[in-house]
Design a protein around this motif. Sequence first.
Motif, PDB file in Angstrom:
ATOM      1  N   ARG A 139       0.810  -1.210   0.000  1.00  0.00           N
ATOM      2  CA  ARG A 139       0.000   0.000   0.000  1.00  0.00           C
ATOM      3  C   ARG A 139       0.849   1.269   0.000  1.00  0.00           C
ATOM      4  O   ARG A 139       0.631   2.169  -0.816  1.00  0.00           O
ATOM      5  CB  ARG A 139      -0.946  -0.028   1.210  1.00  0.00           C
ATOM      6  N   ASP A 140       1.821   1.354   0.882  1.00  0.00           N
ATOM      7  CA  ASP A 140       2.634   2.570   0.966  1.00  0.00           C
ATOM      8  C   ASP A 140       3.575   2.710  -0.223  1.00  0.00           C
ATOM      9  O   ASP A 140       3.833   3.825  -0.679  1.00  0.00           O
ATOM     10  CB  ASP A 140       3.409   2.588   2.284  1.00  0.00           C
ATOM     11  N   ALA A 141       4.096   1.589  -0.733  1.00  0.00           N
ATOM     12  CA  ALA A 141       4.984   1.650  -1.898  1.00  0.00           C
ATOM     13  C   ALA A 141       4.222   2.121  -3.131  1.00  0.00           C
ATOM     14  O   ALA A 141       4.751   2.889  -3.946  1.00  0.00           O
ATOM     15  CB  ALA A 141       5.609   0.282  -2.152  1.00  0.00           C
ATOM     16  N   PHE A 142       2.972   1.682  -3.290  1.00  0.00           N
ATOM     17  CA  PHE A 142       2.142   2.152  -4.405  1.00  0.00           C
ATOM     18  C   PHE A 142       1.860   3.651  -4.250  1.00  0.00           C
ATOM     19  O   PHE A 142       1.857   4.396  -5.235  1.00  0.00           O
ATOM     20  CB  PHE A 142       0.839   1.376  -4.461  1.00  0.00           C
ATOM     21  N   ARG A 143       1.619   4.082  -3.006  1.00  0.00           N
ATOM     22  CA  ARG A 143       1.338   5.497  -2.759  1.00  0.00           C
ATOM     23  C   ARG A 143       2.555   6.352  -3.119  1.00  0.00           C
ATOM     24  O   ARG A 143       2.409   7.429  -3.710  1.00  0.00           O
ATOM     25  CB  ARG A 143       0.962   5.695  -1.279  1.00  0.00           C
ATOM     26  N   ARG A 144       3.753   5.855  -2.801  1.00  0.00           N
ATOM     27  CA  ARG A 144       4.978   6.607  -3.101  1.00  0.00           C
ATOM     28  C   ARG A 144       5.359   6.525  -4.572  1.00  0.00           C
ATOM     29  O   ARG A 144       6.105   7.357  -5.080  1.00  0.00           O
ATOM     30  CB  ARG A 144       6.149   6.064  -2.263  1.00  0.00           C
ATOM     31  N   PRO A 157       1.490  -1.727  -9.585  1.00  0.00           N
ATOM     32  CA  PRO A 157       0.798  -3.003  -9.768  1.00  0.00           C
ATOM     33  C   PRO A 157       0.761  -3.410 -11.238  1.00  0.00           C
ATOM     34  O   PRO A 157       0.806  -2.560 -12.133  1.00  0.00           O
ATOM     35  CB  PRO A 157      -0.609  -2.716  -9.247  1.00  0.00           C
ATOM     36  N   LEU A 158       0.679  -4.716 -11.456  1.00  0.00           N
ATOM     37  CA  LEU A 158       0.511  -5.260 -12.797  1.00  0.00           C
ATOM     38  C   LEU A 158      -0.848  -5.947 -12.891  1.00  0.00           C
ATOM     39  O   LEU A 158      -1.253  -6.652 -11.956  1.00  0.00           O
ATOM     40  CB  LEU A 158       1.622  -6.269 -13.115  1.00  0.00           C
ATOM     41  N   PRO A 201      -1.108   3.269  10.539  1.00  0.00           N
ATOM     42  CA  PRO A 201      -0.255   4.446  10.353  1.00  0.00           C
ATOM     43  C   PRO A 201       0.591   4.303   9.100  1.00  0.00           C
ATOM     44  O   PRO A 201       1.177   3.229   8.869  1.00  0.00           O
ATOM     45  CB  PRO A 201       0.617   4.468  11.625  1.00  0.00           C
ATOM     46  N   PRO A 202       0.673   5.314   8.232  1.00  0.00           N
ATOM     47  CA  PRO A 202       1.450   5.196   6.995  1.00  0.00           C
ATOM     48  C   PRO A 202       2.934   5.081   7.261  1.00  0.00           C
ATOM     49  O   PRO A 202       3.450   5.590   8.254  1.00  0.00           O
ATOM     50  CB  PRO A 202       1.120   6.487   6.241  1.00  0.00           C
TER      51      PRO A 202
END
Length: 308
Positions: free
Chosen positions: A246-251, A256-257, A305-306
Motif C-alpha cells: 500500500r505505501d509503496a504504491f502510494r509513493r 501493480p501489474l 499508520p502510513p
Amino acid sequence: MHYTLRQLEVFVAVAQHESVSHAARALAMSQSATSTALAELERQFDCQLLDRIGKRLKLNALGFQLLPKAVALLDRGEEIEELLRGQQGVGTLDVGATLTIGNYLATLLISDFMQRYPGSRVRLSVRNTRHIIESVRQHSLDLGLIEGQCDDEMIISQPWVEDELCVFCSPRHPLAGQDHLELEQLLREDWIMREEGSGTRMTLEHAARHRRSRFNTLLELEHTEGIKRAVESGLGIGCVSRLALRDAFRRGSLVPLPTPELDLKRQFTFIWHRHKYLTTGVREFLRLCREMTAGAKRSDDIELPPVP
C-alpha cells in the motif's frame, strides 16, 4: 492428586522441545532436575510418555493423549494464579503469525493488547504458514494468525479478514504501465518469490495451476520487505499482499501489474488446536483482532499508520 503442576510443565516442555536439555533451558531448570521430574511422573503412574528416537524424545500414544490435557490444565492454573495475585494482566500469550500479518498487523495488535492489559506477557513468533500450523499442532503456540487455509483435522480454523495478493514491478520495468497482460507474458519474466511453505507462494501457485508453464524463479526470499527491495532494484517482478504494498504504491516506488487471469484472493485466518483451552488472554486477543478489522472489506482497507 499424585502429580504436580511442575511435573506437567516439565512433560509439556520436553514434548515440545523433544529434548530434556532444551526443555531445561526453557524452564530455567537444571537438566538433572528436569529429567528427575519427568521420570518421577512416569514412575508414579507406572507408564511411559515419550520414546527415544535417536537423539530426540518423541511422544508415544499415551503422551499424545496427555499433552493437550496437560497444556489446558497449565493454562487454567496460570489464570488462577493471576486472579489470586490480583493482577490486571491475562497471563502469557504465545502468538504465531505469518510474515504479512506479523510485519504489518500483529505488532500493532500486541501493542494495543499490552496497553489494555499491562500485566500480560506476549511472545510473537513470525514464520511461514507451514511452520505456524505445525507449532499450533504441537501446542507450542496458543494461537496462529495465518494466510490461507489449514486442513489439519486437529486444528480449528476461523476466518478473519479477506486479503488479496498483487503482482507488481518497478516503475522502470518494461511491463510497467501496461493495461493488459497475458499470463504467459508474466510467466516468462524473472520472479522474486517467497520460499516453499509460505501462504503467499501457495496462493500464487494455486492460482496458476491451470497453466503448464512454471514460474521462472530467479530468487527466493523469506521476507516480504526483501522481495520489495529486490523488485524495486529491477531484478524481476514479485507477488505479495496488497497490504504490504500500500505505501509503496502510494509513493510510486512500485506499481501493480494487471492479472485478470489469476484469482489472488485469500483469507487471513485464526487457528488454534482443537483441544486448546481458550484462556481469557486468547479470547481478548481474538476480540482485538476483530475490532481492528471491523468494517474493512479487505486487509488493505484496515486503517494503519502510513510508512514514510
